[in-house]
Design a protein around this motif. Structure first.
Motif, PDB file in Angstrom:
ATOM      1  N   ILE A 195      -1.994   6.033  -6.522  1.00 12.25           N
ATOM      2  CA  ILE A 195      -3.339   6.378  -6.075  1.00 12.25           C
ATOM      3  C   ILE A 195      -3.520   7.894  -6.060  1.00 12.25           C
ATOM      4  O   ILE A 195      -4.590   8.407  -6.418  1.00 12.25           O
ATOM      5  CB  ILE A 195      -3.622   5.757  -4.689  1.00 12.25           C
ATOM      6  CG1 ILE A 195      -3.648   4.228  -4.813  1.00 12.25           C
ATOM      7  CG2 ILE A 195      -4.947   6.263  -4.127  1.00 12.25           C
ATOM      8  CD1 ILE A 195      -3.776   3.496  -3.506  1.00 12.25           C
ATOM      9  N   TYR A 204      -8.864  -1.831  -2.888  1.00 12.98           N
ATOM     10  CA  TYR A 204      -8.061  -0.880  -2.119  1.00 12.98           C
ATOM     11  C   TYR A 204      -8.093   0.512  -2.738  1.00 12.98           C
ATOM     12  O   TYR A 204      -8.245   1.519  -2.034  1.00 12.98           O
ATOM     13  CB  TYR A 204      -6.618  -1.362  -1.982  1.00 12.98           C
ATOM     14  CG  TYR A 204      -5.751  -0.352  -1.273  1.00 12.98           C
ATOM     15  CD1 TYR A 204      -6.074   0.079   0.018  1.00 12.98           C
ATOM     16  CD2 TYR A 204      -4.640   0.203  -1.886  1.00 12.98           C
ATOM     17  CE1 TYR A 204      -5.307   1.026   0.673  1.00 12.98           C
ATOM     18  CE2 TYR A 204      -3.866   1.151  -1.242  1.00 12.98           C
ATOM     19  CZ  TYR A 204      -4.196   1.558   0.036  1.00 12.98           C
ATOM     20  OH  TYR A 204      -3.436   2.504   0.671  1.00 12.98           O
ATOM     21  N   VAL A 205      -7.958   0.612  -4.046  1.00 17.38           N
ATOM     22  CA  VAL A 205      -7.993   1.914  -4.723  1.00 17.38           C
ATOM     23  C   VAL A 205      -9.337   2.594  -4.492  1.00 17.38           C
ATOM     24  O   VAL A 205      -9.399   3.788  -4.173  1.00 17.38           O
ATOM     25  CB  VAL A 205      -7.711   1.752  -6.234  1.00 17.38           C
ATOM     26  CG1 VAL A 205      -8.109   3.011  -7.000  1.00 17.38           C
ATOM     27  CG2 VAL A 205      -6.239   1.440  -6.464  1.00 17.38           C
ATOM     28  N   SER A 257       2.299   1.901  -3.377  1.00 15.36           N
ATOM     29  CA  SER A 257       1.301   2.239  -4.408  1.00 15.36           C
ATOM     30  C   SER A 257       0.699   3.627  -4.210  1.00 15.36           C
ATOM     31  O   SER A 257      -0.062   4.097  -5.065  1.00 15.36           O
ATOM     32  CB  SER A 257       0.166   1.202  -4.398  1.00 15.36           C
ATOM     33  OG  SER A 257      -0.607   1.302  -3.219  1.00 15.36           O
ATOM     34  N   LYS A 290       0.828  -1.208   0.000  1.00 16.86           N
ATOM     35  CA  LYS A 290       0.000   0.000   0.000  1.00 16.86           C
ATOM     36  C   LYS A 290       0.862   1.257   0.000  1.00 16.86           C
ATOM     37  O   LYS A 290       0.553   2.239  -0.692  1.00 16.86           O
ATOM     38  CB  LYS A 290      -0.943  -0.007   1.194  1.00 16.86           C
ATOM     39  CG  LYS A 290      -2.027  -1.064   1.122  1.00 16.86           C
ATOM     40  CD  LYS A 290      -2.882  -1.048   2.377  1.00 16.86           C
ATOM     41  CE  LYS A 290      -3.959  -2.108   2.346  1.00 16.86           C
ATOM     42  NZ  LYS A 290      -4.784  -2.105   3.573  1.00 16.86           N
ATOM     43  N   GLU A 324      -5.666   0.096 -12.671  1.00 23.11           N
ATOM     44  CA  GLU A 324      -6.813   0.832 -12.142  1.00 23.11           C
ATOM     45  C   GLU A 324      -6.811   2.262 -12.677  1.00 23.11           C
ATOM     46  O   GLU A 324      -7.848   2.803 -13.072  1.00 23.11           O
ATOM     47  CB  GLU A 324      -6.786   0.843 -10.612  1.00 23.11           C
ATOM     48  CG  GLU A 324      -7.253  -0.433  -9.966  1.00 23.11           C
ATOM     49  CD  GLU A 324      -8.730  -0.694 -10.178  1.00 23.11           C
ATOM     50  OE1 GLU A 324      -9.524   0.273 -10.170  1.00 23.11           O
ATOM     51  OE2 GLU A 324      -9.110  -1.862 -10.365  1.00 23.11           O
ATOM     52  N   ARG A 325      -5.638   2.893 -12.677  1.00 20.76           N
ATOM     53  CA  ARG A 325      -5.550   4.258 -13.204  1.00 20.76           C
ATOM     54  C   ARG A 325      -5.935   4.289 -14.680  1.00 20.76           C
ATOM     55  O   ARG A 325      -6.700   5.158 -15.123  1.00 20.76           O
ATOM     56  CB  ARG A 325      -4.126   4.798 -13.025  1.00 20.76           C
ATOM     57  CG  ARG A 325      -4.013   6.250 -13.452  1.00 20.76           C
ATOM     58  CD  ARG A 325      -2.603   6.783 -13.390  1.00 20.76           C
ATOM     59  NE  ARG A 325      -2.605   8.218 -13.675  1.00 20.76           N
ATOM     60  CZ  ARG A 325      -1.526   8.925 -13.946  1.00 20.76           C
ATOM     61  NH1 ARG A 325      -0.331   8.342 -13.963  1.00 20.76           N
ATOM     62  NH2 ARG A 325      -1.620  10.228 -14.210  1.00 20.76           N
ATOM     63  N   PRO A 358      -5.639  -4.516  -5.569  1.00 21.35           N
ATOM     64  CA  PRO A 358      -5.690  -3.065  -5.784  1.00 21.35           C
ATOM     65  C   PRO A 358      -7.068  -2.539  -6.148  1.00 21.35           C
ATOM     66  O   PRO A 358      -7.374  -1.378  -5.878  1.00 21.35           O
ATOM     67  CB  PRO A 358      -4.698  -2.854  -6.943  1.00 21.35           C
ATOM     68  CG  PRO A 358      -3.709  -3.955  -6.754  1.00 21.35           C
ATOM     69  CD  PRO A 358      -4.556  -5.137  -6.333  1.00 21.35           C
ATOM     70  N   CYS A 359      -7.912  -3.380  -6.741  1.00 20.22           N
ATOM     71  CA  CYS A 359      -9.251  -2.914  -7.109  1.00 20.22           C
ATOM     72  C   CYS A 359     -10.022  -2.417  -5.883  1.00 20.22           C
ATOM     73  O   CYS A 359     -10.383  -1.233  -5.817  1.00 20.22           O
ATOM     74  CB  CYS A 359     -10.007  -4.014  -7.836  1.00 20.22           C
ATOM     75  SG  CYS A 359     -11.693  -3.557  -8.288  1.00 20.22           S
ATOM     76  N   SER A 403      -1.314  -3.810 -11.169  1.00 24.58           N
ATOM     77  CA  SER A 403      -2.772  -3.710 -11.116  1.00 24.58           C
ATOM     78  C   SER A 403      -3.216  -2.321 -10.663  1.00 24.58           C
ATOM     79  O   SER A 403      -4.263  -1.830 -11.091  1.00 24.58           O
ATOM     80  CB  SER A 403      -3.352  -4.779 -10.187  1.00 24.58           C
ATOM     81  OG  SER A 403      -3.406  -6.033 -10.832  1.00 24.58           O
ATOM     82  N   THR A 404      -2.431  -1.688  -9.805  1.00 26.81           N
ATOM     83  CA  THR A 404      -2.765  -0.319  -9.397  1.00 26.81           C
ATOM     84  C   THR A 404      -2.684   0.620 -10.592  1.00 26.81           C
ATOM     85  O   THR A 404      -3.536   1.504 -10.768  1.00 26.81           O
ATOM     86  CB  THR A 404      -1.826   0.154  -8.270  1.00 26.81           C
ATOM     87  OG1 THR A 404      -1.773  -0.831  -7.244  1.00 26.81           O
ATOM     88  CG2 THR A 404      -2.327   1.462  -7.663  1.00 26.81           C
TER      89      THR A 404
END
Length: 226
Positions: free
Chosen positions: A15, A139-140, A11, A8, A208-209, A136-137, A204-205
């Motif tokens: 985020i 969590y983001v 990342s 976290k 997400e972006r 990450p899905c 994966s983070t």
């Protein structure tokens, strides 16, 4: 520091970028373009279907019955619970949700993200890889929503504020369980394996972006030709 906490922390800058990109800022201000909103809903409907399938691939990789039960419950949540967040966006658009998602989209960035998760589910025996690709899905969404609720720029008069309300709490249990999975499943991993799993999480983070950004620009495949 626990492995999940380290992921976290590393990342966080991604985020921050997601939060400041135009999609989330449009949500925050309550002026997200309607077409971008509909594109996101269509793409996310396709994504969540595959996310549920990847949960199913995880089930044979876990040993405890309570873990199997949790994964089955998460599949059920995707089918029923998360639609609540989509309905908020459909209300913002002013159209029926089912009508919006009846038109399918499969953009390049979404395709890449989904295949990233499937690769780790099929190619890696240790479930930590799959979970790192999936974690990450939630969590983001949790991190962005909680930050938005503390942001003075949040337009409380917009229906979109309810989207942040939803994700500020609904992801808590899933994030916590994924954290525990990652910490437990990486206990016996080598330094190199932990690095691979960390890269999986960070990739994966970034996906997400890209997912939010592809929705904002309504990304399409550029095949060329006539």
């Amino acid at each position: 520091m626990l492995f999940s906490e380290a992921l976290k922390k590393e990342s966080q800058h991604i985020i921050d970028d997601i939060y400041n990109d135009p999609f989330i800022q449009g949500m925050l201000q309550g002026d997200l373009p309607i077409d971008a909103t509909k594109f996101y809903l269509r793409a996310d409907a396709s994504y969540l279907k595959e996310f549920a399938n990847i949960y199913a691939l995880l089930i044979p990789k876990v040993n405890k019955l309570e873990d199997v039960k949790f994964l089955v419950e998460q599949i059920q949540f995707i089918v029923e619970g998360e639609v609540e967040a989509h309905e908020i966006l459909a209300e913002y658009v002013g159209e029926n949700y089912d009508n919006i998602v009846s038109e399918k989209v499969w953009p390049p960035s979404g395709d890449h993200y989904i295949k990233h998760m499937y690769f780790n589910a099929y190619a890696k025996e240790n479930a930590a890889y799959t979970i790192a690709a999936m974690a990450p899905c939630p969590y983001v969404y949790q991190a962005i929503a909680q930050r938005a609720l503390q942001d003075k720029q949040l337009n409380r008069n917009s229906i979109l504020a309810k989207w942040f309300d939803f994700y500020s709490t609904e992801m808590d249990e899933l994030v916590d369980v994924f954290d525990k999975f990652l910490n437990k499943l990486t206990e016996a991993c080598t330094v190199d394996e932990k690095h691979e799993i960390k890269m999986c999480f960070l990739q994966s983070t970034i996906h997400e972006r890209n997912f939010f950004n592809m929705s904002y620009i309504e990304e399409d495949w550029l095949y060329g030709g006539e």
